[in-house]
Write an enzyme that holds these catalytic residues in place. Sequence first.
Site, PDB file in Angstrom:
ATOM      1  N   ASP A 313     -32.998  -3.884  14.315  1.00  0.00           N
ATOM      2  CA  ASP A 313     -31.672  -4.374  14.679  1.00  0.00           C
ATOM      3  C   ASP A 313     -30.888  -4.805  13.447  1.00  0.00           C
ATOM      4  O   ASP A 313     -31.454  -5.290  12.467  1.00  0.00           O
ATOM      5  CB  ASP A 313     -31.832  -5.563  15.633  1.00  0.00           C
ATOM      6  CG  ASP A 313     -30.503  -6.102  16.126  1.00  0.00           C
ATOM      7  OD1 ASP A 313     -29.820  -5.370  16.859  1.00  0.00           O
ATOM      8  OD2 ASP A 313     -30.150  -7.241  15.773  1.00  0.00           O
ATOM      9  N   GLU A 364     -30.312   0.480  13.886  1.00  0.00           N
ATOM     10  CA  GLU A 364     -28.974   0.196  14.380  1.00  0.00           C
ATOM     11  C   GLU A 364     -28.144  -0.162  13.155  1.00  0.00           C
ATOM     12  O   GLU A 364     -28.295  -1.237  12.581  1.00  0.00           O
ATOM     13  CB  GLU A 364     -28.987  -0.960  15.376  1.00  0.00           C
ATOM     14  CG  GLU A 364     -27.623  -1.172  16.023  1.00  0.00           C
ATOM     15  CD  GLU A 364     -27.161  -2.623  15.991  1.00  0.00           C
ATOM     16  OE1 GLU A 364     -26.054  -2.866  16.493  1.00  0.00           O
ATOM     17  OE2 GLU A 364     -27.853  -3.481  15.450  1.00  0.00           O
TER      18      GLU A 364
END
Length: 648
Positions: A313, A364
């Site tokens: 992330d 991401e």
Amino acid sequence: MTENSEKDDFSTAEELEAKRAFTTGENFHARKLLGLHKLGNGQYRFRVWAPNAEKVWVVGDFNDWQVTDVMTCDGSCGIWEATLSTPKPGDLYKFRIQQKGGNVIDKFDPFSVKFEKRPNNAAEIYTLQEKKWKDGLWHARKKRSNYFRRPLNIYEVHSSSWRHHDDGTPYSFSDLKETLIPYVKEMGYTHIEFMPLMEHPLGASWGYQLTGYFALSASYGTPEEFQDFVEACHLQNIGVLLDWVPGHFSVNNDALAYYDGTPQFEYTDPDRAKNIRWGSLNFDLGKPQVQSFLISSLLFWLETFHVDGIRVDAVSNMIYRDYDEGPWLPNHEGGNRNLEGYYFLQKLNAVVKKDYPEALMIAEESSSETQVTGLIETGALGFDFKWNMGWMNDVLRFYEMDPIHRKHHFELVTFSFMYMLNEHYILPLSHDEVVHGKKSLMHKMWGDRYKQFAQLRNLYTFMMTHPGKKLLFMGSEWGQFLEWKYDEGLEWVDLDDALNHAMQQFTRQLNQFYKDERALWELDDVWETLEVIDADNREESVLSFIRHGKRKTDFLIVILNMTPVERRGFTIGVPYKGTYREVFNTEMAEFGGTWQSHNPDCVSQPQAFKQYTETISTTVPALGVIILKPEKIKVTRKRTSGKGAGES
């Protein structure tokens, strides 16, 4: 994880080497050294890294939380240690730390694999036993496959809000094993991706502000339940991916934050340590011990739970000094790149691929300034896939738009063809797009309820036929109208409605169509996978293109109508003379549309259309998509070159 990994049976030489490697950033199995370990004689050994602490005690149920059990420090590495015979399984414990400067505070064990349920966060005296896994066939198949040229269709799940019991309590992983796995299999997804499952103090963070990097959140069940869940997925040919957050962590005082009273896990510079955007603290990714900690965490999840990949992330926050909202200083080269984060991610991917070459590493990352996927030797970060945030933002902006304006913004659905292979992409319609007032995917669509469903089917079909892998957030498969709520179950009652039920069946059939049609994934990583027929029809707002498989005769023609006007006698060029059959139509009655039967077969006519010498004519439904497949063709034309992806 082997059964010995929970036991501290190091020889003196092995212990010294493990400590040395931890301090140099080379101990990638640091949980075998640090944390709690049961010894062969029934005693327990506790170790914690707190290099600037003045004193450390083990406190817990077994000593009435009093400072009777003092730890000793190996000054060469800053690791404190105690061996106790009084703890028993199920007891809770923490480390009481006299920090530098004299402040005394209770801290949790950063390497614990099991905590009590939040809001409490004491670790539990617990030994994770070796599991006798039965998923060998699954892993053998993975080793023989090329995941770049295989279907990858991910169902994104927040585990505690997928479904709730009647009393409002969320499903555990034992419940999900019996319900989620059959559902995902029936719906035709290839993988489940879970939002972070690691221990975190606040449900409202959705798991993205972690505390326990080695522990399944006690709110979700036991480690054994999750192991059994993953095994059951693999036995049903479903992969499991996890979100993981190595960039920043929770600011809670009893967790990692300023653990020994100094910047231990975070940057020394307070501006770099503070993450304003998320109200958290940034890891000092250049510190060797932090590298050992984080890489050990990731490998722990791959080893202990047999998960098939990790989505990292917020990579942009890790590789750019100016990503956050606060003040920043350039690096020593004068640029904005966070060199520590950049090199850490390269190191992370190199270590993972050495031990687990088949593990999927997904980023991401929202910029285009750094090559994220590809070989580290070429300067890339080494990830396998990157979320295509540009595609996601463009297409959602387009589909929210009144169709009367779409002809003026047609590049929002065509521009991604120009850069579709700049990285190995996953096309995400994720949880981030259905919260914080952004509205659900269904609610974003223009028009009345019928038109919203029609456009949602159009959007999903565009995603499935566009080059790249796929991800859809839970509840979106049937067009849930309400935004996602992290503390409530999905609106399963929606499926009593005929249109929602039809939408769910549409998604199921579209998923199966994607898996069945090799042209949609067989050449996913080469330019030859896409041939644009017409990206210039702005006036009618109709986009047409071809997806190619390996064989010349294995291709699909996709025609998307972005307006509420049915296009009759619609003509496009085709690559070969012959007959073309409609194999998918988003406006069929079974999907919630109005069409009772498919278009008749199209027979090509000798007529010029752009680079083509043959054309077909058909009807394209309002706000609909049709997909055609060659039925009987005469292969006399040389396939368009790779430049076809960018032609218009």
